[in-house]
Write an enzyme that holds these catalytic residues in place. Sequence first.
Site, PDB file in Angstrom:
ATOM      1  N   TYR A 110       0.880  -1.399  -0.094  1.00  3.87           N
ATOM      2  CA  TYR A 110      -0.009  -0.105  -0.023  1.00  3.87           C
ATOM      3  C   TYR A 110       0.996   1.181  -0.193  1.00  3.87           C
ATOM      4  O   TYR A 110       1.872   1.083  -0.589  1.00  3.87           O
ATOM      5  CB  TYR A 110      -1.054  -0.184   1.303  1.00  3.87           C
ATOM      6  CG  TYR A 110      -2.189   0.594   0.722  1.00  3.87           C
ATOM      7  CD1 TYR A 110      -2.898   0.492  -0.457  1.00  3.87           C
ATOM      8  CD2 TYR A 110      -2.546   1.983   1.280  1.00  3.87           C
ATOM      9  CE1 TYR A 110      -3.835   1.118  -0.977  1.00  3.87           C
ATOM     10  CE2 TYR A 110      -3.317   2.878   0.779  1.00  3.87           C
ATOM     11  CZ  TYR A 110      -3.949   2.558  -0.330  1.00  3.87           C
ATOM     12  OH  TYR A 110      -4.956   3.226  -0.787  1.00  3.87           O
ATOM     13  N   ARG A 163      -7.698  10.055  -9.162  1.00  8.01           N
ATOM     14  CA  ARG A 163      -7.051  10.832  -8.333  1.00  8.01           C
ATOM     15  C   ARG A 163      -6.246   9.857  -7.386  1.00  8.01           C
ATOM     16  O   ARG A 163      -6.884   9.405  -6.398  1.00  8.01           O
ATOM     17  CB  ARG A 163      -7.565  11.882  -7.412  1.00  8.01           C
ATOM     18  CG  ARG A 163      -6.957  12.947  -6.635  1.00  8.01           C
ATOM     19  CD  ARG A 163      -7.037  12.787  -5.411  1.00  8.01           C
ATOM     20  NE  ARG A 163      -6.566  11.494  -4.678  1.00  8.01           N
ATOM     21  CZ  ARG A 163      -7.207  10.996  -3.666  1.00  8.01           C
ATOM     22  NH1 ARG A 163      -8.071  11.527  -3.070  1.00  8.01           N
ATOM     23  NH2 ARG A 163      -6.675   9.850  -3.307  1.00  8.01           N
ATOM     24  N   LYS A 181      -5.722  -2.397  -1.385  1.00  9.32           N
ATOM     25  CA  LYS A 181      -6.689  -2.292  -0.405  1.00  9.32           C
ATOM     26  C   LYS A 181      -7.473  -3.522  -0.034  1.00  9.32           C
ATOM     27  O   LYS A 181      -7.891  -3.828   1.148  1.00  9.32           O
ATOM     28  CB  LYS A 181      -7.853  -1.240  -0.663  1.00  9.32           C
ATOM     29  CG  LYS A 181      -7.248   0.219  -0.755  1.00  9.32           C
ATOM     30  CD  LYS A 181      -7.947   0.891   0.365  1.00  9.32           C
ATOM     31  CE  LYS A 181      -7.158   2.069   0.842  1.00  9.32           C
ATOM     32  NZ  LYS A 181      -7.863   3.504   1.197  1.00  9.32           N
ATOM     33  N   GLU A 252     -13.110   4.491  -4.064  1.00  9.39           N
ATOM     34  CA  GLU A 252     -11.593   4.689  -3.678  1.00  9.39           C
ATOM     35  C   GLU A 252     -10.898   5.677  -4.760  1.00  9.39           C
ATOM     36  O   GLU A 252     -11.126   5.487  -6.107  1.00  9.39           O
ATOM     37  CB  GLU A 252     -11.028   3.477  -3.952  1.00  9.39           C
ATOM     38  CG  GLU A 252      -9.671   3.304  -3.129  1.00  9.39           C
ATOM     39  CD  GLU A 252      -9.540   3.534  -1.489  1.00  9.39           C
ATOM     40  OE1 GLU A 252     -10.504   3.194  -0.891  1.00  9.39           O
ATOM     41  OE2 GLU A 252      -8.912   4.345  -1.145  1.00  9.39           O
ATOM     42  N   ASP A 253     -10.124   6.692  -4.300  1.00  9.51           N
ATOM     43  CA  ASP A 253      -9.372   7.429  -5.231  1.00  9.51           C
ATOM     44  C   ASP A 253     -10.328   7.872  -6.639  1.00  9.51           C
ATOM     45  O   ASP A 253      -9.528   8.020  -7.692  1.00  9.51           O
ATOM     46  CB  ASP A 253      -8.069   6.753  -5.455  1.00  9.51           C
ATOM     47  CG  ASP A 253      -7.245   6.774  -4.303  1.00  9.51           C
ATOM     48  OD1 ASP A 253      -7.490   7.370  -3.259  1.00  9.51           O
ATOM     49  OD2 ASP A 253      -6.143   6.331  -4.678  1.00  9.51           O
ATOM     50  N   ASP A 275     -13.697   5.768   1.176  1.00  5.72           N
ATOM     51  CA  ASP A 275     -12.635   5.571   1.935  1.00  5.72           C
ATOM     52  C   ASP A 275     -11.852   6.826   2.097  1.00  5.72           C
ATOM     53  O   ASP A 275     -11.555   7.161   3.369  1.00  5.72           O
ATOM     54  CB  ASP A 275     -11.618   4.515   1.896  1.00  5.72           C
ATOM     55  CG  ASP A 275     -10.845   4.385   2.895  1.00  5.72           C
ATOM     56  OD1 ASP A 275     -11.431   4.130   4.141  1.00  5.72           O
ATOM     57  OD2 ASP A 275      -9.596   4.530   2.552  1.00  5.72           O
ATOM     58  N   ASP A 276     -11.497   7.636   0.955  1.00  4.50           N
ATOM     59  CA  ASP A 276     -10.954   8.976   1.215  1.00  4.50           C
ATOM     60  C   ASP A 276     -11.475  10.007   2.153  1.00  4.50           C
ATOM     61  O   ASP A 276     -11.092  10.723   2.562  1.00  4.50           O
ATOM     62  CB  ASP A 276     -10.663   9.450  -0.417  1.00  4.50           C
ATOM     63  CG  ASP A 276     -10.177   8.299  -1.320  1.00  4.50           C
ATOM     64  OD1 ASP A 276      -9.232   7.669  -0.837  1.00  4.50           O
ATOM     65  OD2 ASP A 276     -11.013   7.957  -2.475  1.00  4.50           O
ATOM     66  N   ASN A 416       0.059  11.692   0.779  1.00 10.65           N
ATOM     67  CA  ASN A 416       0.916  10.646   0.336  1.00 10.65           C
ATOM     68  C   ASN A 416       1.045  10.646  -0.818  1.00 10.65           C
ATOM     69  O   ASN A 416       0.329  11.334  -1.660  1.00 10.65           O
ATOM     70  CB  ASN A 416      -0.175   9.551   0.520  1.00 10.65           C
ATOM     71  CG  ASN A 416      -0.366   8.975   1.926  1.00 10.65           C
ATOM     72  OD1 ASN A 416       0.207   9.087   2.749  1.00 10.65           O
ATOM     73  ND2 ASN A 416      -1.810   8.550   2.166  1.00 10.65           N
TER      74      ASN A 416
HETATM   75  P1  NAD Z   1      -7.972  16.182  -3.289  1.00  9.66           P
HETATM   76  O1  NAD Z   1      -7.560  16.286  -4.864  1.00  9.66           O
HETATM   77  O2  NAD Z   1      -9.511  15.959  -2.968  1.00  9.66           O
HETATM   78  O3  NAD Z   1      -7.823  17.402  -2.446  1.00  9.66           O
HETATM   79  C1  NAD Z   1      -6.494  18.343  -2.621  1.00  9.66           C
HETATM   80  C2  NAD Z   1      -6.750  19.541  -1.927  1.00  9.66           C
HETATM   81  O4  NAD Z   1      -5.600  20.302  -1.892  1.00  9.66           O
HETATM   82  C3  NAD Z   1      -7.624  20.451  -2.802  1.00  9.66           C
HETATM   83  O5  NAD Z   1      -8.583  21.113  -2.100  1.00  9.66           O
HETATM   84  C4  NAD Z   1      -6.764  21.710  -3.502  1.00  9.66           C
HETATM   85  O6  NAD Z   1      -7.188  22.789  -3.629  1.00  9.66           O
HETATM   86  C5  NAD Z   1      -5.755  21.671  -2.439  1.00  9.66           C
HETATM   87  N1  NAD Z   1      -4.473  22.220  -2.825  1.00  9.66           N
HETATM   88  C6  NAD Z   1      -3.859  22.021  -3.755  1.00  9.66           C
HETATM   89  N2  NAD Z   1      -2.631  22.838  -3.867  1.00  9.66           N
HETATM   90  C7  NAD Z   1      -2.463  23.632  -2.674  1.00  9.66           C
HETATM   91  C8  NAD Z   1      -1.727  24.381  -2.091  1.00  9.66           C
HETATM   92  N3  NAD Z   1      -0.956  24.973  -2.934  1.00  9.66           N
HETATM   93  N4  NAD Z   1      -2.112  25.233  -0.897  1.00  9.66           N
HETATM   94  C9  NAD Z   1      -3.208  24.565  -0.221  1.00  9.66           C
HETATM   95  N5  NAD Z   1      -4.126  23.738  -1.092  1.00  9.66           N
HETATM   96  C10 NAD Z   1      -3.861  23.251  -2.208  1.00  9.66           C
HETATM   97  O7  NAD Z   1      -7.300  15.000  -2.603  1.00  9.66           O
HETATM   98  P2  NAD Z   1      -7.761  14.385  -0.986  1.00  9.66           P
HETATM   99  O8  NAD Z   1      -8.347  13.117  -1.553  1.00  9.66           O
HETATM  100  O9  NAD Z   1      -8.192  15.420  -0.204  1.00  9.66           O
HETATM  101  O10 NAD Z   1      -6.106  13.817  -0.689  1.00  9.66           O
HETATM  102  C11 NAD Z   1      -5.316  14.949  -0.286  1.00  9.66           C
HETATM  103  C12 NAD Z   1      -3.864  14.258   0.199  1.00  9.66           C
HETATM  104  O11 NAD Z   1      -4.234  13.288   1.278  1.00  9.66           O
HETATM  105  C13 NAD Z   1      -3.554  13.198  -0.848  1.00  9.66           C
HETATM  106  O12 NAD Z   1      -1.801  13.186  -0.801  1.00  9.66           O
HETATM  107  C14 NAD Z   1      -3.797  11.848  -0.236  1.00  9.66           C
HETATM  108  O13 NAD Z   1      -2.666  10.642  -0.342  1.00  9.66           O
HETATM  109  C15 NAD Z   1      -3.636  12.331   1.320  1.00  9.66           C
HETATM  110  N6  NAD Z   1      -4.607  11.302   2.157  1.00  9.66           N
HETATM  111  C16 NAD Z   1      -4.000  10.773   3.162  1.00  9.66           C
HETATM  112  C17 NAD Z   1      -4.894   9.794   4.030  1.00  9.66           C
HETATM  113  C18 NAD Z   1      -4.366   9.211   5.095  1.00  9.66           C
HETATM  114  O14 NAD Z   1      -3.170   9.597   5.607  1.00  9.66           O
HETATM  115  N7  NAD Z   1      -4.934   8.316   6.016  1.00  9.66           N
HETATM  116  C19 NAD Z   1      -6.194   9.448   3.722  1.00  9.66           C
HETATM  117  C20 NAD Z   1      -6.718  10.374   2.408  1.00  9.66           C
HETATM  118  C21 NAD Z   1      -5.763  11.101   1.716  1.00  9.66           C
END
Ligand code: NAD
Length: 561
Positions: A110, A163, A181, A252-253, A275-276, A416
């Site tokens: 993962y 994504r 997953k 997912e994603d 899940d996200d 991530n």
């Molecule tokens: P997403 O694409 O839905 O959201 C990303 C957000 O970041 C958007 O709102 C975008 O406007 C914002 N963004 C982009 N550039 C930016 C900047 N320069 N300044 C501020 N904001 C900015 O993605 P997501 O599903 O919300 O996931 C985001 C991150 O979180 C990913 O890297 C994902 O891997 C991580 N994530 C981690 C976990 C975990 O650790 N358990 C779970 C889910 C997602």
Amino acid sequence: MRLPKRHQIDLLDNPVLPVHKRGRDLLYDPALNKGTGFPDSERDALGLRGLVPPQVVSIDDQVRRVMENYRRKDQDLERYIHLEALHDRNETLYFRVLLEHLRELTPIIYTPVVGQACQAFGHIYRRARGMYFCARASAYFREMVYNWPEDDVDVIVVTDGSRILGLGDLGTNGMGIPIGKLSLYVVGAGIYPEKTLPVMLDMGTDNAALREDPLYLGDRRPRLPDKQFYPVVDAFIRAVRERWPHVLIQFEDFSNRHAFQLLARYRDQMLCFNDDIQGTGAVTLAGILSALRITGTSLDQQRVLFQGAGSAARGIADQIVAGMRDAGLSLEAARSRVWMVDSQGLVIRDRLKSLAEHKRDFAHPGPPLKRLEEIVRWVRPTILIGVSGQPGAFSESVVRTLCQQVERPILLPLSNPTSKAECTAEQAYRWSEGKALFASGSPFPPVDYRGKRFVPGQGNNLYIFPGVGLGAVLCRAKRITDRMFYAAARTLADQVSEDSLAMGSLYPDLGLIREISAQIAAAVWQVAAEEGVAQIEPPADLLGQIKRHQYYPRYLPYEAA
Ligand code: NAD
């Protein structure tokens, strides 16, 4: 003739699995293969004599051999390929290896390494796993589902690859995510492998480099416009639910343009979750609840700032708000304590008209600030969460500013894979002089700082989704509700030992995942019954029953059918 399945046989006192395959067919069936583990009696009875080396090897020694070869590889991607090749040859051994080396191997199957594997998917591809539903073939979905050989599917994880982690649109290459997953469902919760189905919903890709890659395996056309996107998803949902009416579907994603709408479209109609959004929300809330055991403050006293305002931010914000309401705040008061920053700066009321729907509830009156450091100074958060995929966003000056305002800030760079994290564990402890209560999305090694060893926890969704899924499947839940995720978060936080907290770990040891998932499944079943969505009432010995239904990867004796 339909033979009984492993999940039925396993419940018997002396389980023996009837198999209709012999010889090479048996060796080449990953669900049944034991490789060198076939005992002599089965080699005789099932036509295997001479087809494997003479020595009968125990599963423990087989695990040893796999790990010896695994550790000889010097690149993570090679390690991933090594494990997936085993997955394709011998499922029982694959899951046994994972279960026994979960901490070491989770980052490979993962996040973060699965990200690399997805980027290289067409290049490292060896064998099909799961199902591919191509949008252009949606007229055939209802027939296609019958190509899948299993009649009992409990969990589908589906992505459209739009994504993948923080890596963007990877099209069909995103298939690595549902595969990974579902492996975690099997090891983490004990869902039977035969009851899982990874799915790629291929809607095309807008990734130009992929479309030009001769080894890309998906549809090379641009992604479908929304007018066609939703009917295709509807067709997919209809087809799988027609064949497997009780199946749990995990989204997912999906890019956040669709993630929220898909959830809103289906969550009240059927057994599904995202899940996200929801899993991330619950695992993060659990980490925060653990941190509050250290600070001695309560959730309703916190001010939360998100760097990033996408699916993860909204999911986490909703769970935090649910927790604050549980502590007595009104919805408005709870939301007013949560702020978000997107790529345009602080999300404020003045921007309301141009904001995406999912950000609007968190657009409060405030100044049009852009720089995170200024924003931190103005919002004065006690909790700073990174979900923007912007590495380095939590700079030294941001962390120091945070620490000037709060004695023990909670700092959660969750993006991530590791390359996208807003800061590293080492930076967080050094810049905060050991005060930050830290957890990240991708794993970081322990940090020694001023004579103390900090063991950073990973806010891994793996702590939540397998247990939620297991509970929902076992009680035949009609829907997944927010209260189920809230119960999961509280249950997880309760599993963190004082010793873990003393080392700065906000999450329990991953090695306890089976126990954690069973506890979460029990909590989910209980909530489902209270909310009237469980179709099976909780049995008296709830936890015992759940554990009895957990798959454990071992070789069952076979007999010729
Ligand atoms: P997403 O694409 O839905 O959201 C990303 C957000 O970041 C958007 O709102 C975008 O406007 C914002 N963004 C982009 N550039 C930016 C900047 N320069 N300044 C501020 N904001 C900015 O993605 P997501 O599903 O919300 O996931 C985001 C991150 O979180 C990913 O890297 C994902 O891997 C991580 N994530 C981690 C976990 C975990 O650790 N358990 C779970 C889910 C997602």
